[in-house]
Design a protein around this motif. Structure first.
Motif, PDB file in Angstrom:
ATOM      1  N   TYR A  16       0.835  -1.192   0.000  1.00 18.43           N
ATOM      2  CA  TYR A  16       0.000   0.000   0.000  1.00 18.43           C
ATOM      3  C   TYR A  16       0.873   1.245   0.000  1.00 18.43           C
ATOM      4  N   THR A  17       0.427   2.252  -0.699  1.00 18.53           N
ATOM      5  CA  THR A  17       1.125   3.525  -0.739  1.00 18.53           C
ATOM      6  C   THR A  17       0.430   4.488   0.218  1.00 18.53           C
ATOM      7  N   ILE A  18       1.231   5.095   1.095  1.00 17.41           N
ATOM      8  CA  ILE A  18       0.683   6.135   1.964  1.00 17.41           C
ATOM      9  C   ILE A  18       1.481   7.417   1.735  1.00 17.41           C
ATOM     10  N   TYR A  19       0.818   8.513   1.913  1.00 18.63           N
ATOM     11  CA  TYR A  19       1.447   9.828   1.786  1.00 18.63           C
ATOM     12  C   TYR A  19       1.658  10.330   3.201  1.00 18.63           C
ATOM     13  N   THR A  20       2.921  10.509   3.612  1.00 16.19           N
ATOM     14  CA  THR A  20       3.200  10.788   5.009  1.00 16.19           C
ATOM     15  C   THR A  20       4.389  11.728   5.192  1.00 16.19           C
ATOM     16  N   PRO A  21       4.373  12.498   6.280  1.00 14.24           N
ATOM     17  CA  PRO A  21       5.524  13.331   6.618  1.00 14.24           C
ATOM     18  C   PRO A  21       6.502  12.614   7.562  1.00 14.24           C
ATOM     19  N   LEU A  22       6.230  11.349   7.914  1.00 13.99           N
ATOM     20  CA  LEU A  22       7.098  10.633   8.842  1.00 13.99           C
ATOM     21  C   LEU A  22       8.512  10.497   8.289  1.00 13.99           C
ATOM     22  N   SER A  23       9.477  10.526   9.200  1.00 14.51           N
ATOM     23  CA  SER A  23      10.880  10.355   8.810  1.00 14.51           C
ATOM     24  C   SER A  23      11.140   8.890   8.455  1.00 14.51           C
ATOM     25  N   ASP A  24      12.289   8.627   7.853  1.00  6.71           N
ATOM     26  CA  ASP A  24      12.662   7.253   7.516  1.00  6.71           C
ATOM     27  C   ASP A  24      12.722   6.393   8.772  1.00  6.71           C
ATOM     28  N   GLU A  25      13.260   6.948   9.855  1.00  3.73           N
ATOM     29  CA  GLU A  25      13.347   6.216  11.123  1.00  3.73           C
ATOM     30  C   GLU A  25      11.954   5.872  11.651  1.00  3.73           C
ATOM     31  N   GLU A  26      11.037   6.821  11.580  1.00  2.00           N
ATOM     32  CA  GLU A  26       9.672   6.571  12.041  1.00  2.00           C
ATOM     33  C   GLU A  26       8.978   5.531  11.158  1.00  2.00           C
ATOM     34  N   ILE A  27       9.176   5.625   9.864  1.00  2.00           N
ATOM     35  CA  ILE A  27       8.585   4.651   8.945  1.00  2.00           C
ATOM     36  C   ILE A  27       9.135   3.258   9.225  1.00  2.00           C
ATOM     37  N   ASP A  28      10.436   3.167   9.483  1.00  3.06           N
ATOM     38  CA  ASP A  28      11.038   1.871   9.798  1.00  3.06           C
ATOM     39  C   ASP A  28      10.412   1.269  11.053  1.00  3.06           C
ATOM     40  N   ARG A  29      10.147   2.097  12.069  1.00  7.20           N
ATOM     41  CA  ARG A  29       9.503   1.605  13.294  1.00  7.20           C
ATOM     42  C   ARG A  29       8.080   1.134  13.009  1.00  7.20           C
ATOM     43  N   VAL A  30       7.351   1.884  12.194  1.00  5.98           N
ATOM     44  CA  VAL A  30       5.989   1.496  11.817  1.00  5.98           C
ATOM     45  C   VAL A  30       6.010   0.166  11.060  1.00  5.98           C
ATOM     46  N   LYS A  31       6.929   0.047  10.108  1.00  7.49           N
ATOM     47  CA  LYS A  31       7.036  -1.195   9.338  1.00  7.49           C
ATOM     48  C   LYS A  31       7.354  -2.375  10.246  1.00  7.49           C
ATOM     49  N   ALA A  32       8.232  -2.180  11.222  1.00  9.88           N
ATOM     50  CA  ALA A  32       8.585  -3.258  12.148  1.00  9.88           C
ATOM     51  C   ALA A  32       7.373  -3.678  12.982  1.00  9.88           C
ATOM     52  N   LEU A  33       6.592  -2.708  13.439  1.00 10.01           N
ATOM     53  CA  LEU A  33       5.382  -3.019  14.198  1.00 10.01           C
ATOM     54  C   LEU A  33       4.392  -3.810  13.348  1.00 10.01           C
ATOM     55  N   ILE A  34       4.220  -3.376  12.101  1.00  6.14           N
ATOM     56  CA  ILE A  34       3.299  -4.067  11.200  1.00  6.14           C
ATOM     57  C   ILE A  34       3.789  -5.480  10.914  1.00  6.14           C
ATOM     58  N   ASP A  35       5.085  -5.625  10.636  1.00  3.21           N
ATOM     59  CA  ASP A  35       5.640  -6.952  10.358  1.00  3.21           C
ATOM     60  C   ASP A  35       5.459  -7.888  11.549  1.00  3.21           C
ATOM     61  N   ASP A  36       5.691  -7.371  12.739  1.00  2.00           N
ATOM     62  CA  ASP A  36       5.540  -8.175  13.944  1.00  2.00           C
ATOM     63  C   ASP A  36       4.078  -8.582  14.142  1.00  2.00           C
ATOM     64  N   ALA A  37       3.169  -7.645  13.917  1.00  2.00           N
ATOM     65  CA  ALA A  37       1.747  -7.933  14.102  1.00  2.00           C
ATOM     66  C   ALA A  37       1.202  -8.853  13.016  1.00  2.00           C
ATOM     67  N   CYS A  38       1.719  -8.720  11.816  1.00  2.00           N
ATOM     68  CA  CYS A  38       1.221  -9.522  10.699  1.00  2.00           C
ATOM     69  C   CYS A  38       1.660 -10.977  10.825  1.00  2.00           C
ATOM     70  N   GLY A  39       2.872 -11.182  11.279  1.00  2.00           N
ATOM     71  CA  GLY A  39       3.380 -12.544  11.388  1.00  2.00           C
ATOM     72  C   GLY A  39       3.664 -13.137  10.021  1.00  2.00           C
ATOM     73  N   GLU A  40       3.790 -14.448   9.996  1.00  2.00           N
ATOM     74  CA  GLU A  40       4.069 -15.137   8.739  1.00  2.00           C
ATOM     75  C   GLU A  40       2.800 -15.223   7.899  1.00  2.00           C
ATOM     76  N   ILE A  41       2.977 -15.124   6.599  1.00  2.00           N
ATOM     77  CA  ILE A  41       1.842 -15.241   5.689  1.00  2.00           C
ATOM     78  C   ILE A  41       1.453 -16.712   5.594  1.00  2.00           C
ATOM     79  N   VAL A  42       0.198 -16.985   5.873  1.00  2.00           N
ATOM     80  CA  VAL A  42      -0.312 -18.347   5.815  1.00  2.00           C
ATOM     81  C   VAL A  42      -0.726 -18.646   4.385  1.00  2.00           C
ATOM     82  N   LYS A  43      -0.183 -19.730   3.849  1.00  2.00           N
ATOM     83  CA  LYS A  43      -0.499 -20.109   2.469  1.00  2.00           C
ATOM     84  C   LYS A  43      -2.008 -20.304   2.331  1.00  2.00           C
TER      85      LYS A  43
END
Length: 80
Positions: A16-43
């Motif tokens: 997904y594309t989002i339009y944001t003023p967040l810094s690269d560091e903030e985006i990296d933290r958001v991505k890490a939170l999302i990755d952790d919450a999403c977990g592994e993709i179930v086939k």
């Protein structure tokens, strides 16, 4: 002052594309939170299901943190 820009976030099987003023560091933290919450993709899992599970996991995490903070604040108030 940060300038808004397009950033790509992957949740489950979708990007997904989002339009944001967040810094690269903030985006990296958001991505890490999302990755952790999403977990592994179930086939065979549908993207809608992956989004719902991610949302529920993020909500649970927020609720857990809120409960812990509430206990800490109650303890601090009791000591004052």
């Amino acid at each position: 002052m940060n300038t808004s820009r397009d950033v790509f976030l992957t949740i489950g099987k979708g990007t997904y594309t989002i339009y944001t003023p967040l810094s690269d560091e903030e985006i990296d933290r958001v991505k890490a939170l999302i990755d952790d919450a999403c977990g592994e993709i179930v086939k065979g899992a549908k993207q809608e299901d992956m989004l719902m599970l991610t949302c529920l996991r993020l909500a649970y995490s927020l609720d857990s943190v809120n409960g812990k903070l509430k206990k800490i604040l109650e303890r601090i108030d009791g000591e004052l």
